[in-house]
Design an enzyme around this catalytic site. Structure first.
Site, PDB file in Angstrom:
ATOM      1  N   ASP A  10     -18.180  32.460 -25.238  1.00 14.32           N
ATOM      2  CA  ASP A  10     -19.124  31.500 -24.667  1.00 14.32           C
ATOM      3  C   ASP A  10     -19.106  30.249 -25.553  1.00 14.32           C
ATOM      4  OD1 ASP A  10     -20.741  32.011 -26.874  1.00 14.32           O
ATOM      5  OD2 ASP A  10     -22.490  32.638 -25.712  1.00 14.32           O
ATOM      6  N   CYS A  67     -19.282  35.398 -29.099  1.00 11.62           N
ATOM      7  CA  CYS A  67     -20.426  34.553 -28.744  1.00 11.62           C
ATOM      8  C   CYS A  67     -21.052  34.096 -30.055  1.00 11.62           C
ATOM      9  CB  CYS A  67     -21.399  35.258 -27.805  1.00 11.62           C
ATOM     10  SG  CYS A  67     -22.321  36.635 -28.516  1.00 11.62           S
ATOM     11  N   GLY A  68     -22.226  33.521 -30.014  1.00 11.82           N
ATOM     12  CA  GLY A  68     -22.805  32.966 -31.234  1.00 11.82           C
ATOM     13  C   GLY A  68     -22.988  34.006 -32.333  1.00 11.82           C
ATOM     14  N   THR A  69     -23.641  35.105 -31.976  1.00 12.46           N
ATOM     15  CA  THR A  69     -23.858  36.197 -32.936  1.00 12.46           C
ATOM     16  C   THR A  69     -22.886  37.351 -32.753  1.00 12.46           C
ATOM     17  OG1 THR A  69     -25.368  37.276 -31.417  1.00 12.46           O
ATOM     18  CG2 THR A  69     -26.342  35.737 -33.028  1.00 12.46           C
ATOM     19  N   HIS A 100     -11.262  54.614 -36.980  1.00 15.35           N
ATOM     20  CA  HIS A 100     -12.192  55.666 -36.558  1.00 15.35           C
ATOM     21  C   HIS A 100     -12.589  55.579 -35.091  1.00 15.35           C
ATOM     22  CE1 HIS A 100     -13.815  56.690 -40.876  1.00 15.35           C
ATOM     23  NE2 HIS A 100     -12.484  56.670 -40.811  1.00 15.35           N
ATOM     24  N   HIS A 135     -11.172  62.016 -35.065  1.00 12.53           N
ATOM     25  CA  HIS A 135     -11.731  60.836 -34.405  1.00 12.53           C
ATOM     26  C   HIS A 135     -11.350  60.799 -32.923  1.00 12.53           C
ATOM     27  CE1 HIS A 135     -12.976  59.499 -38.304  1.00 12.53           C
ATOM     28  NE2 HIS A 135     -11.734  59.553 -38.748  1.00 12.53           N
TER      29      HIS A 135
HETATM   30  C1  RB5 Z   1     -25.987  31.253 -26.922  1.00 15.21           C
HETATM   31  O1  RB5 Z   1     -26.842  30.244 -27.365  1.00 15.21           O
HETATM   32  C2  RB5 Z   1     -26.195  32.529 -27.721  1.00 15.21           C
HETATM   33  O2  RB5 Z   1     -27.375  33.126 -27.336  1.00 15.21           O
HETATM   34  C3  RB5 Z   1     -25.032  33.458 -27.524  1.00 15.21           C
HETATM   35  O3  RB5 Z   1     -23.855  32.828 -27.953  1.00 15.21           O
HETATM   36  C4  RB5 Z   1     -25.075  34.768 -28.277  1.00 15.21           C
HETATM   37  O4  RB5 Z   1     -25.339  34.572 -29.637  1.00 15.21           O
HETATM   38  C5  RB5 Z   1     -25.923  35.811 -27.691  1.00 15.21           C
HETATM   39  O5  RB5 Z   1     -25.995  36.957 -28.158  1.00 15.21           O
END
Ligand code: RB5
Length: 143
Positions: A10, A67-69, A100, A135
């Site tokens: 994303d 994605c961001g996180t 694993h 595993h």
């Molecule tokens: C987008 O702003 C952010 O929420 C997305 O990249 C992600 O971190 C969601 O888990």
């Protein structure tokens, strides 16, 4: 022919994706880039869905999701039975995800990892084999 790896991100993972695509090629892998193609906001479940379809249809053998996180896209990826997405933070978790868990999707947090750490995760993930043995029984129970 080399293995095809699909990559999807994303907007929170777009920048890291542009860094990692050439790294995948340098590892001798064929890249199927599913986007996103800019920093314009898109929804991570849609990007995860595109990646899942590529793997489930056989267009790609494995994948990278960002994605961001890494959390949201990881949740979305793991709703698909054939996918084992591992949210990885360093070389150790990248190695163990392969040894694993036989993870077939590397998941990264684009806003959490610096480029060098992300490159190390990528290289370790795609050059480490599954250990099998005990595993294999556990991984079989996942699907
Ligand atoms: C987008 O702003 C952010 O929420 C997305 O990249 C992600 O971190 C969601 O888990």
């Amino acid at each position: 022919m080399s293995e095809t790896v699909a990559i999807a991100a994303d907007h929170g993972g777009f920048e890291l994706k542009t860094i990692l695509v050439p790294e995948l090629r340098a590892l001798g892998l064929t890249v199927l880039d599913l986007g996103t193609a800019s920093a314009e906001p898109v929804d991570y479940p849609d990007m995860a869905e595109a990646l899942a379809m590529a793997i489930e249809s056989g267009r790609a053998g494995r994948g990278v999701a960002i994605c961001g996180t890494g959390i949201g896209i990881s949740i979305a990826i793991n709703r698909h039975r054939a996918l084992r997405g591992a949210l990885v933070h360093d070389g150790l978790t990248a190695r163990l995800a392969r040894q694993h868990n036989d993870a077939n999707v590397l998941v990264l947090g684009g806003r959490l990892l610096g480029p060098e750490l992300a490159r190390d995760c990528l290289k370790t993930f795609f050059t480490t084999a599954f250990d099998g043995g005990r595993h294999a029984r556990r991984v079989a129970k996942l699907s």
